[in-house]
Design an enzyme around this catalytic site. Structure first.
Site, short mmCIF file in Angstrom:
data_model
loop_
_atom_site.label_atom_id
_atom_site.label_comp_id
_atom_site.label_asym_id
_atom_site.label_seq_id
_atom_site.Cartn_x
_atom_site.Cartn_y
_atom_site.Cartn_z
N SER A 136 -36.18 -56.93 10.74
CA SER A 136 -35.02 -56.46 11.86
C SER A 136 -33.83 -56.28 10.88
CB SER A 136 -34.54 -57.39 12.67
OG SER A 136 -33.29 -56.97 13.37
N GLU A 138 -30.88 -56.77 11.75
CA GLU A 138 -29.99 -57.93 12.04
C GLU A 138 -30.14 -58.87 10.87
OE1 GLU A 138 -27.95 -58.93 14.25
OE2 GLU A 138 -28.00 -57.00 15.43
N TYR A 160 -31.70 -65.20 16.41
CA TYR A 160 -32.75 -64.24 16.26
C TYR A 160 -32.97 -63.73 14.80
CZ TYR A 160 -34.63 -59.39 16.59
OH TYR A 160 -35.25 -58.27 16.32
#
Length: 339
Positions: A136, A138, A160
């Site tokens: 990801s 992120e 996460y």
């Protein structure tokens, strides 16, 4: 006499999610036999793949669903051993960034250790399985360079993102330590009408449709100034497939290379139904702000373009339109689109 080529078998974790459903459709169109792992819950969550089972060409006959959970290594081992997939696409996760602050332990167990359980199943099977890991954007978090590419340092800002970083490095380690054909796709935000209703893009287009239908009065969102690199999900699952067709495994950034703020998404979406003063319908609610925010993500997909022949096709404006059109259809308001 030409020997009939063996049909490829793929296993997808997270098959009932946005990406899993599009990936299943793609693989079935390429004549794969597709197996998916789904969690047992009090209600069925297979709406995104229902259309496959109802397909008039019967491709649904090559789709098989199995109950399992990324917290349960025993079930994962059994499925891998029994069905012997050629490719595993690991998309399953607790994938909501804001929620990961509320349930960090569960997020780590499913998103991080879930990847370990799948990789261990591959290792113990002894089969030449090719593995795709959904990493990801992120992981870049509080970015240290813009745009972000495969060499940009990671600086995660949520449970996460940290869990995804564990999965990323674990995939790299199993590739190097055990010779597994294991690749990670560092996917930047990718959206579609199948996006979960709690994600900001879907909240916006769904909220607009419900406001026009008289069901809601406001849309409640978090940080309106956050900037993201938004692409179209069906194109991104093609990149996943392309990674596993390469002779050598590697990691790739999948992105558009362009960034837009939540405010821009709101302006574009409301503009499509003729509403210029969108601010009176939107509330920035502190409940949806993250304890540690990621302000901007912008990917550099040049490696993927060069090495696997993938490139984004859908523009930001087209993406907003695609998503809004579907929400208006649901509410019976297709005539509200002005452009």
């Amino acid at each position: 006499m030409r020997r009939k080529q063996k049909k490829k078998v793929a296993l997808i974790t997270g098959i009932t999610g946005q990406d899993g459903s599009y990936l299943a459709e793609l693989l079935l169109s390429k004549n794969y036999e597709v197996h998916g792992i789904i969690r047992r819950s009090s209600s069925f969550n297979t709406s995104r793949i229902t259309n496959i089972f109802e397909d008039p060409h019967k491709i649904g006959a090559r789709l098989f669903l199995h109950y399992g959970d990324l917290s349960d290594s025993n079930t994962i081992n059994k499925i891998v051993t029994k069905y012997k997939p050629d490719e595993i696409y690991h998309l399953g996760a607790q994938s909501h960034v804001r929620v990961s602050f509320d349930i960090p332990e569960y997020t780590a167990d499913i998103t991080a250790l879930g990847t370990l359980r799948v990789l261990e199943a591959i290792r113990h099977s002894g089969l030449p399985i090719r593995f795709y890991n959904a990493a990801s954007s992120e992981m870049y978090g509080d970015v240290l360079a813009t745009p972000q590419n495969e060499k940009t340092p990671f600086n995660p800002r949520s449970p996460y993102a940290i869990s995804k970083l564990f999965s990323f490095y674990l995939t790299k380690n199993y590739r190097e330590a055990y010779g597994i054909h294991a690749s990670s796709g560092i996917l930047f935000n990718h959206e579609s009408p199948r996006r979960g209703e709690t994600f900001v893009t879907r909240k916006i287009v769904r909220g607009i449709a419900r406001i026009l239908a008289g069901k809601d009065k406001k849309i409640y969102l978090g940080n309106l100034d956050a900037k993201r690199d938004w692409g179209y999900a069906p194109e991104y699952v093609e990149a996943m497939w392309l990674m596993l067709q390469q002779n050598k495994p590697d990691d790739y950034v999948i992105a558009t290379g362009k960034t837009h703020s939540v405010r821009e998404f709101l302006e574009e979406a409301f503009g499509l139904v003729g509403i210029k003063d969108w601010k009176k319908y939107v509330v920035a609610d502190p409940r949806y702000f993250r304890p540690t925010e990621v302000n901007i993500l912008k990917g550099d997909p040049r490696k993927a373009i060069r090495k696997i022949g993938w490139k984004p096709k859908t523009t930001f404006k087209d993406l907003v339109r695609i998503m809004l059109v579907e929400e208006l259809k649901i509410e019976g308001l297709s005539d509200k689109l002005i452009l």
